[in-house]
Design a protein around this motif. Structure first.
Motif, PDB file in Angstrom:
ATOM      1  N   ARG A  24       1.189  -1.098  -0.237  1.00 51.20           N
ATOM      2  CA  ARG A  24      -0.154   0.175  -0.009  1.00 51.20           C
ATOM      3  C   ARG A  24       1.167   0.984  -0.363  1.00 51.20           C
ATOM      4  O   ARG A  24       0.890   2.464  -0.018  1.00 51.20           O
ATOM      5  N   PHE A  25       1.838   1.190   0.468  1.00 51.95           N
ATOM      6  CA  PHE A  25       2.725   2.607   1.158  1.00 51.95           C
ATOM      7  C   PHE A  25       4.448   2.317  -0.220  1.00 51.95           C
ATOM      8  O   PHE A  25       5.966   2.078   0.867  1.00 51.95           O
ATOM      9  N   ARG A  26       4.108   2.047  -0.993  1.00 55.85           N
ATOM     10  CA  ARG A  26       5.206   1.728  -2.343  1.00 55.85           C
ATOM     11  C   ARG A  26       6.219   2.368  -2.092  1.00 55.85           C
ATOM     12  O   ARG A  26       7.304   2.867  -1.991  1.00 55.85           O
ATOM     13  N   THR A  27       5.946   3.681  -2.761  1.00 53.50           N
ATOM     14  CA  THR A  27       6.661   5.086  -2.550  1.00 53.50           C
ATOM     15  C   THR A  27       7.404   4.920  -1.358  1.00 53.50           C
ATOM     16  O   THR A  27       9.110   5.546  -0.787  1.00 53.50           O
ATOM     17  N   THR A  37      19.555   5.689   0.528  1.00 49.55           N
ATOM     18  CA  THR A  37      18.713   5.943  -0.055  1.00 49.55           C
ATOM     19  C   THR A  37      19.278   7.549  -0.943  1.00 49.55           C
ATOM     20  O   THR A  37      19.828   8.277  -0.845  1.00 49.55           O
ATOM     21  N   ASN A  38      18.956   7.285  -2.352  1.00 51.38           N
ATOM     22  CA  ASN A  38      19.371   7.901  -2.982  1.00 51.38           C
ATOM     23  C   ASN A  38      18.184   7.737  -4.614  1.00 51.38           C
ATOM     24  O   ASN A  38      18.600   7.356  -5.456  1.00 51.38           O
ATOM     25  N   ILE A  39      16.794   8.616  -4.372  1.00 51.83           N
ATOM     26  CA  ILE A  39      16.018   8.394  -5.233  1.00 51.83           C
ATOM     27  C   ILE A  39      15.692   9.997  -5.779  1.00 51.83           C
ATOM     28  O   ILE A  39      15.259  10.642  -4.934  1.00 51.83           O
ATOM     29  N   GLN A  40      14.967   9.819  -7.048  1.00 48.74           N
ATOM     30  CA  GLN A  40      14.883  10.902  -7.336  1.00 48.74           C
ATOM     31  C   GLN A  40      12.904  10.861  -7.921  1.00 48.74           C
ATOM     32  O   GLN A  40      12.904   9.909  -8.399  1.00 48.74           O
ATOM     33  N   LEU A  41      11.751  11.599  -7.571  1.00 50.41           N
ATOM     34  CA  LEU A  41      10.640  10.969  -7.853  1.00 50.41           C
ATOM     35  C   LEU A  41      10.182  12.346  -8.322  1.00 50.41           C
ATOM     36  O   LEU A  41      10.670  13.532  -8.125  1.00 50.41           O
ATOM     37  N   ILE A  50       2.884  11.873  -1.557  1.00 49.90           N
ATOM     38  CA  ILE A  50       2.653  12.552  -0.376  1.00 49.90           C
ATOM     39  C   ILE A  50       1.334  12.276  -0.209  1.00 49.90           C
ATOM     40  O   ILE A  50       0.544  12.274   0.878  1.00 49.90           O
ATOM     41  N   GLU A  51      -0.357  11.799  -1.126  1.00 46.60           N
ATOM     42  CA  GLU A  51      -0.573  10.908  -0.626  1.00 46.60           C
ATOM     43  C   GLU A  51      -0.613   9.751   0.261  1.00 46.60           C
ATOM     44  O   GLU A  51      -1.293   9.781   1.577  1.00 46.60           O
ATOM     45  N   GLU A  52       0.339   9.410  -0.037  1.00 40.60           N
ATOM     46  CA  GLU A  52       0.696   8.122   1.509  1.00 40.60           C
ATOM     47  C   GLU A  52       1.649   9.166   2.637  1.00 40.60           C
ATOM     48  O   GLU A  52       0.936   8.681   3.804  1.00 40.60           O
ATOM     49  N   ILE A  78       7.087  22.807  -8.041  1.00 43.98           N
ATOM     50  CA  ILE A  78       7.668  21.344  -8.362  1.00 43.98           C
ATOM     51  C   ILE A  78       7.534  20.009  -8.709  1.00 43.98           C
ATOM     52  O   ILE A  78       6.491  19.547  -9.132  1.00 43.98           O
ATOM     53  N   SER A  79       8.545  20.053  -9.714  1.00 43.83           N
ATOM     54  CA  SER A  79       8.889  18.931 -11.035  1.00 43.83           C
ATOM     55  C   SER A  79       9.373  17.650 -10.647  1.00 43.83           C
ATOM     56  O   SER A  79       8.655  16.782 -11.464  1.00 43.83           O
ATOM     57  N   LYS A  80      10.423  17.783  -9.120  1.00 43.42           N
ATOM     58  CA  LYS A  80      11.292  16.606  -8.927  1.00 43.42           C
ATOM     59  C   LYS A  80      11.182  16.753  -7.647  1.00 43.42           C
ATOM     60  O   LYS A  80      12.109  17.663  -7.098  1.00 43.42           O
ATOM     61  N   ILE A  81      12.059  15.179  -6.733  1.00 45.10           N
ATOM     62  CA  ILE A  81      12.368  15.582  -5.643  1.00 45.10           C
ATOM     63  C   ILE A  81      13.639  14.389  -5.395  1.00 45.10           C
ATOM     64  O   ILE A  81      13.046  13.894  -6.555  1.00 45.10           O
ATOM     65  N   ARG A  82      14.069  14.728  -4.770  1.00 46.11           N
ATOM     66  CA  ARG A  82      15.347  14.165  -4.801  1.00 46.11           C
ATOM     67  C   ARG A  82      15.879  13.571  -3.295  1.00 46.11           C
ATOM     68  O   ARG A  82      15.338  14.618  -2.384  1.00 46.11           O
ATOM     69  N   ILE A  83      15.355  12.452  -2.475  1.00 47.25           N
ATOM     70  CA  ILE A  83      16.102  11.963  -2.144  1.00 47.25           C
ATOM     71  C   ILE A  83      17.083  11.035  -1.840  1.00 47.25           C
ATOM     72  O   ILE A  83      17.172  10.269  -2.124  1.00 47.25           O
ATOM     73  N   THR A  84      17.737  11.714  -0.342  1.00 45.85           N
ATOM     74  CA  THR A  84      18.756  11.131  -0.340  1.00 45.85           C
ATOM     75  C   THR A  84      19.268  11.065   1.215  1.00 45.85           C
ATOM     76  O   THR A  84      18.528  11.217   2.124  1.00 45.85           O
ATOM     77  N   GLY A  85      20.151  10.212   1.293  1.00 43.60           N
ATOM     78  CA  GLY A  85      20.159   9.017   2.563  1.00 43.60           C
ATOM     79  C   GLY A  85      20.994  10.093   4.373  1.00 43.60           C
ATOM     80  O   GLY A  85      21.642  11.178   3.039  1.00 43.60           O
ATOM     81  N   ASP A  86      21.391   9.278   4.441  1.00 42.94           N
ATOM     82  CA  ASP A  86      22.407  10.452   6.404  1.00 42.94           C
ATOM     83  C   ASP A  86      23.506  11.049   5.006  1.00 42.94           C
ATOM     84  O   ASP A  86      24.315   9.660   4.775  1.00 42.94           O
TER      85      ASP A  86
END
Length: 86
Positions: A24-27, A37-41, A50-52, A78-86
């Protein structure tokens, strides 16, 4: 550029205490590895993220932190977000 952080406490709660359903919370589960973690959405992935977060916020003791994160990324320019680890 806006920056927001998922605190270590929130991260621990999400992946160890919240009992979230991975299907249910794949993202959200894409950011499970706090250090690597090093992903771009973009596009629909941002909307899903956001919905999750909004759904999780309803039962989270970290609802204010989640709200801050949602407000940071829930903007029309916002067209892209980047999530990086510590």
């Amino acid at each position: 550029m806006n920056k927001s952080e998922i605190s270590e406490d929130l991260h621990y709660w999400l992946f160890n205490l919240a009992n979230l359903d991975k299907g249910r919370f794949r993202t959200i589960f894409r950011v499970q590895d706090y250090y690597k973690t090093n992903i771009q959405l973009s596009g629909i992935e941002i909307s899903s993220f956001i919905e999750e977060l909004k759904e999780i916020r309803k039962k989270s003791p970290y609802s204010k932190e989640i709200e801050r994160i949602v407000n940071c990324i829930n903007q029309q320019n916002i067209s892209k977000i980047r999530i990086t680890g510590d």
